[in-house]
Write a protein that holds these residues in place. Sequence first.
Motif, PDB file in Angstrom:
ATOM      1  N   GLY A 244      10.164  32.624  52.203  1.00 55.58           N
ATOM      2  CA  GLY A 244      11.082  33.223  53.169  1.00 55.58           C
ATOM      3  C   GLY A 244      11.817  32.146  53.945  1.00 55.58           C
ATOM      4  N   PRO A 245      12.630  32.573  54.920  1.00 48.34           N
ATOM      5  CA  PRO A 245      13.465  31.618  55.661  1.00 48.34           C
ATOM      6  C   PRO A 245      12.645  30.586  56.451  1.00 48.34           C
ATOM      7  N   ASP A 246      11.436  30.952  56.847  1.00 44.82           N
ATOM      8  CA  ASP A 246      10.599  30.001  57.600  1.00 44.82           C
ATOM      9  C   ASP A 246      10.302  28.743  56.806  1.00 44.82           C
ATOM     10  N   PHE A 247      10.270  28.900  55.481  1.00 45.64           N
ATOM     11  CA  PHE A 247       9.935  27.750  54.634  1.00 45.64           C
ATOM     12  C   PHE A 247      11.127  27.288  53.806  1.00 45.64           C
ATOM     13  N   GLY A 248      12.311  27.577  54.297  1.00 43.31           N
ATOM     14  CA  GLY A 248      13.506  27.051  53.649  1.00 43.31           C
ATOM     15  C   GLY A 248      14.176  28.004  52.675  1.00 43.31           C
ATOM     16  N   GLY A 249      13.745  29.260  52.667  1.00 45.61           N
ATOM     17  CA  GLY A 249      14.315  30.229  51.728  1.00 45.61           C
ATOM     18  C   GLY A 249      15.808  30.455  51.909  1.00 45.61           C
ATOM     19  N   ALA A 250      16.329  30.102  53.087  1.00 36.82           N
ATOM     20  CA  ALA A 250      17.760  30.298  53.305  1.00 36.82           C
ATOM     21  C   ALA A 250      18.564  29.049  52.943  1.00 36.82           C
ATOM     22  N   ASP A 251      17.859  27.958  52.655  1.00 38.79           N
ATOM     23  CA  ASP A 251      18.545  26.709  52.319  1.00 38.79           C
ATOM     24  C   ASP A 251      18.301  26.409  50.845  1.00 38.79           C
ATOM     25  N   VAL A 252      19.157  26.966  50.003  1.00 40.52           N
ATOM     26  CA  VAL A 252      18.931  26.844  48.564  1.00 40.52           C
ATOM     27  C   VAL A 252      20.196  26.362  47.874  1.00 40.52           C
ATOM     28  N   ARG A 253      19.991  25.550  46.856  1.00 41.86           N
ATOM     29  CA  ARG A 253      21.101  25.052  46.039  1.00 41.86           C
ATOM     30  C   ARG A 253      20.598  25.050  44.606  1.00 41.86           C
ATOM     31  N   VAL A 254      21.464  25.412  43.663  1.00 41.49           N
ATOM     32  CA  VAL A 254      21.004  25.433  42.275  1.00 41.49           C
ATOM     33  C   VAL A 254      21.827  24.456  41.441  1.00 41.49           C
ATOM     34  N   ASP A 255      21.224  24.017  40.354  1.00 43.24           N
ATOM     35  CA  ASP A 255      21.943  23.186  39.385  1.00 43.24           C
ATOM     36  C   ASP A 255      21.759  23.830  38.015  1.00 43.24           C
ATOM     37  N   PRO A 256      22.744  24.616  37.582  1.00 45.11           N
ATOM     38  CA  PRO A 256      22.589  25.372  36.334  1.00 45.11           C
ATOM     39  C   PRO A 256      22.445  24.466  35.108  1.00 45.11           C
ATOM     40  N   ALA A 257      23.050  23.268  35.137  1.00 54.07           N
ATOM     41  CA  ALA A 257      22.946  22.390  33.971  1.00 54.07           C
ATOM     42  C   ALA A 257      21.528  21.836  33.844  1.00 54.07           C
ATOM     43  N   ALA A 258      20.941  21.449  34.985  1.00 57.02           N
ATOM     44  CA  ALA A 258      19.596  20.868  34.966  1.00 57.02           C
ATOM     45  C   ALA A 258      18.507  21.927  35.045  1.00 57.02           C
ATOM     46  N   MET A 259      18.897  23.187  35.307  1.00 57.55           N
ATOM     47  CA  MET A 259      17.944  24.280  35.544  1.00 57.55           C
ATOM     48  C   MET A 259      16.960  23.916  36.663  1.00 57.55           C
ATOM     49  N   THR A 260      17.540  23.550  37.785  1.00 56.88           N
ATOM     50  CA  THR A 260      16.708  23.275  38.952  1.00 56.88           C
ATOM     51  C   THR A 260      17.182  24.108  40.142  1.00 56.88           C
TER      52      THR A 260
END
Lengths: 419, 236
Positions: A244-260
Motif C-alpha cells: 500500500g501507499p505506506d510502503f511506497g505503493g504510490a511511487d511506482v515506475r515500470v520498465d516494460p523492456a526490462a520487465m521490472t
Amino acid sequence: MKLNRRHFLGASVATVATLSAPTVIGQGKPRVVVVGGGAGGATAARYIAKDSQGAIDVTLVEPTRAYFTCFFSNLYLGGFRELDSLAHTYGRLAQGGVNVVHDWAVAIDREARTVSLAGGGVLAYDRLILAPGIDFVDGAVPGWDISAQHAMPHAYKAGSQTELLKAQIMAMPEGGVFAMVAPPNPFRCPPGPYERVSMVAHLLKASNPSAKILIVDPKEKFSKQALFEEGWQAHYGGMIDRIGPDFGGADVRVDPAAMTVAIDGVVEKVDVCNVIPAQKAGRICDMAGITENGWAPVDGHGMQSRMDENIHVLGDSAQQGDMPKSGFSANSQAKVAAMTVRGVLSGSKVFPAKFSNTCWSLIDTEDGVKVGATYEATDEKIAKVDGFISQTGEDTALRRATYEESLGWYAGITKDIFG
Amino acid sequence: MKRLLCLVLTLFALTGAAEAEQEAQQIGDAERGRQVFVRCAACHQVGPEATDRIGPHLNGIFDRRAAANAGFDYSPGIRRAADDGLVWDLRRLEAYIENPKALVSGTRMNFSGLDDAQDRADVLAYLRGFSDSPADIPEAAPTARPREVDLTPEILAIVGDREYGEYLSSECTTCHQRDGTSDGIPSITGWPVEDFVVAMHAYRRQIRPHPVMQMMAGRLSDEEIAALATYFGGLE
Ligand SMILES: Cc1cc2nc3c(=O)[nH]c(=O)nc-3n(C[C@H](O)[C@H](O)[C@H](O)COP(=O)(O)OP(=O)(O)OC[C@H]3O[C@@H](n4cnc5c(N)ncnc54)[C@H](O)[C@@H]3O)c2cc1C
C-alpha cells in the motif's frame, strides 16, 4: 424520501417543463445518436428504440463488431468462463430498430449538433448520448504508455488484452512473480483488480503453486477489502502480497523492456506485469468539451451533461456522485437517460430517477461475495440511499448461492443490454 | 374475495426488555395444536417414530436452517431460500404455514395455508414440543411471540399502474429476465398479483431473507409494489 404516485406525477410535469421544449417540430422524426455500444450505450439505444416504437430515430456508433464484457473477464482469467461467452454482437439491437453504425466518433460539433465519424460520415442529432467508457491518463504510471500494453497489458478493456494477459500468466516460469499496478480512485469497477488477483491466484494455485502475486497499490483501502483478504488467507495463504501507499505503493515506475517494477526506488524483476493506469472519461467527452478534471459532470435527474443540455453522459465517463463505475450502474443510468430523452423528444411520461447497483466478485470456486446499493438523484448528485455487503465468515452454501446468482445476473444484464 | 385479503404478516418486536417480557408467553395451546396438525399429517410426521413422507419430518424444526434435513429431496425454491439464510424461527414458521408461497416462491408445499391465527399458534406450540433448541424456553429468540401487523385489505386492493410498473421493471430486469428464463436468479414473470405483492412486502419487512431483495423492496412504496405486480403479472 419516498415519492408516491401523486407526488411524482406533479414532479414529472415540472421536470419535463424545465427541459428544453420537445423537438418534435415538423420535419421528420427526432434523432438520437448514441456514441459507444457498451453497457451504458447499448442499453440506452435499445430502450429508446423499444419504448418509442419507431417515433424516435436511434443511431448507435460503436467501432467493434463484437463487444467483450469486462464483467466476468476475470472469471475467464481464472478458468471459469470461455472468452467467447463474453462476446456480444449487435444484430438484435439492429432488429429492434437501432441503426447500428460500426465506426468511431471523432468530433462533436455542439453548435451544429453533429457527430463526425472516422469513416467520413456526419450524423445530426437532437439529443446525443455519450457512453464511451474509459481511457487512461497519459503518464499515470511512469514508464508505461499505450505502446507498452503488449509487454505489460492492462486488460481493463476486455478482449485481446485479456487473452494476452492470460497467455502470459500461463507461460510464467515456476515460482515466478505476477505483479499488478493497481489504479488510484476513481476507476472502473472498484473490486475489479482484487477479483482479478483472486482469479490469477486460483489459476496459479493449480498450475504454478510456488508463484507469487504482488499488488502495488496507491490506495489505503479498497472495495470489499475484508472479504478479499479473508478469502486470500483461506484459499491462497502466503501467495499474495500487497504494498500500500505506506510502503511506497504510490511511487511506482515500470520498465516494460526490462520487465521490472520500481517501488519507492527498489527495483523488482517480475514475469508478468498487469498495469492498470489511472483513468478518465472516454476521450470523445474531452473532445466535446464537456469534461472537468477528466470526467464529464452530469445532473443525475436525467444524466444530462452539466455543460450542454443536449448531451447525456452515461456509465464510466460520467461524474455523477456516489455510484461506482460498473456495468450494472451504466445499465441503470441508461434507463433513466432513455426515459428522460423520450420524455423530451416525444412527450412520454417522465418518472423520478431511481438507480441501483450490485457488484458480485468471485474469490475462489463457488466463493462469491457481493456489495450493492440503491441511489436517487438530488440536485447536487446521485446520492446513495441504502446498501449492503456480504459478511466475512459466511457459510459455503451462501457463498455458492451468491456465485450462482452472479451467473444469473450476467445472463440477465447482457440480455437487458443487447436484447 | 381471496383469503389473502386478510393476510397477516408479522414483524420483529423486541424493542426493550419490558416489551420483550410482555411478548414472552406461551406460543399457543399445544393440546389443541395436536388436532390442528391432523391437517398437516397427510404429508408430515412428527414425534419419535417420524420419518420423511411427502414432506420432511418436523422434529427439531425450530431454529433449524431451512432444507436442512439430509436425505429429503427439497424443491429448488426452498433450497434457494435456505442458501439465502432462511432459518425456521417462530416468525418464519408462522408466515410459512399461513401462506407457504408468500415466504418461499416455488415451494412444493401445496397447502393453502392456515387462515386462523389461533390455529397457527396452537399447531406451532404443538410442534415446539418436538424441538429442543433452545430447551423449554418459550421466550427465547426462535420462539418468542412476535407482534403482528396487518397487510391491510387497502394495501392488497391497490390497483397497480401498469405503465409505471413497466418503468420500474427496468430496474428488476438487470437480473430477472423478462421472458421468465431463470438460471441462478428466479423468474418473476407471470406470478399471480397477490403472490407478488405479498412476497415483496415480506422482503420489505425483512421476513424473507436476501439482502439485494430486501434493499430493493425497502424503497418501494405500496403503490410501486402494486404497479410492479401488475406489470410482471401481465407478462406471458
Ligand atoms: C476486470 C473488470 C471486471 C469488471 N467486473 C464488473 C462486474 O462484475 N460487474 C459490473 O457491473 N461491472 C464490472 N466491470 C465494469 C464494467 O465493465 C464497466 O463499468 C462498464 O463496461 C461501463 O460501461 P460503459 O458503457 O460506460 O463503457 P464500456 O462498456 O466500456 O463501453 C464503451 C464503448 O464505447 C466505445 N467507444 C469508445 N470511444 C468511442 C468513440 N469515440 N466512438 C465510438 N465508440 C466509442 C468502446 O468501443 C466501447 O464499446 C468490470 C470491469 C473490469 C475492467
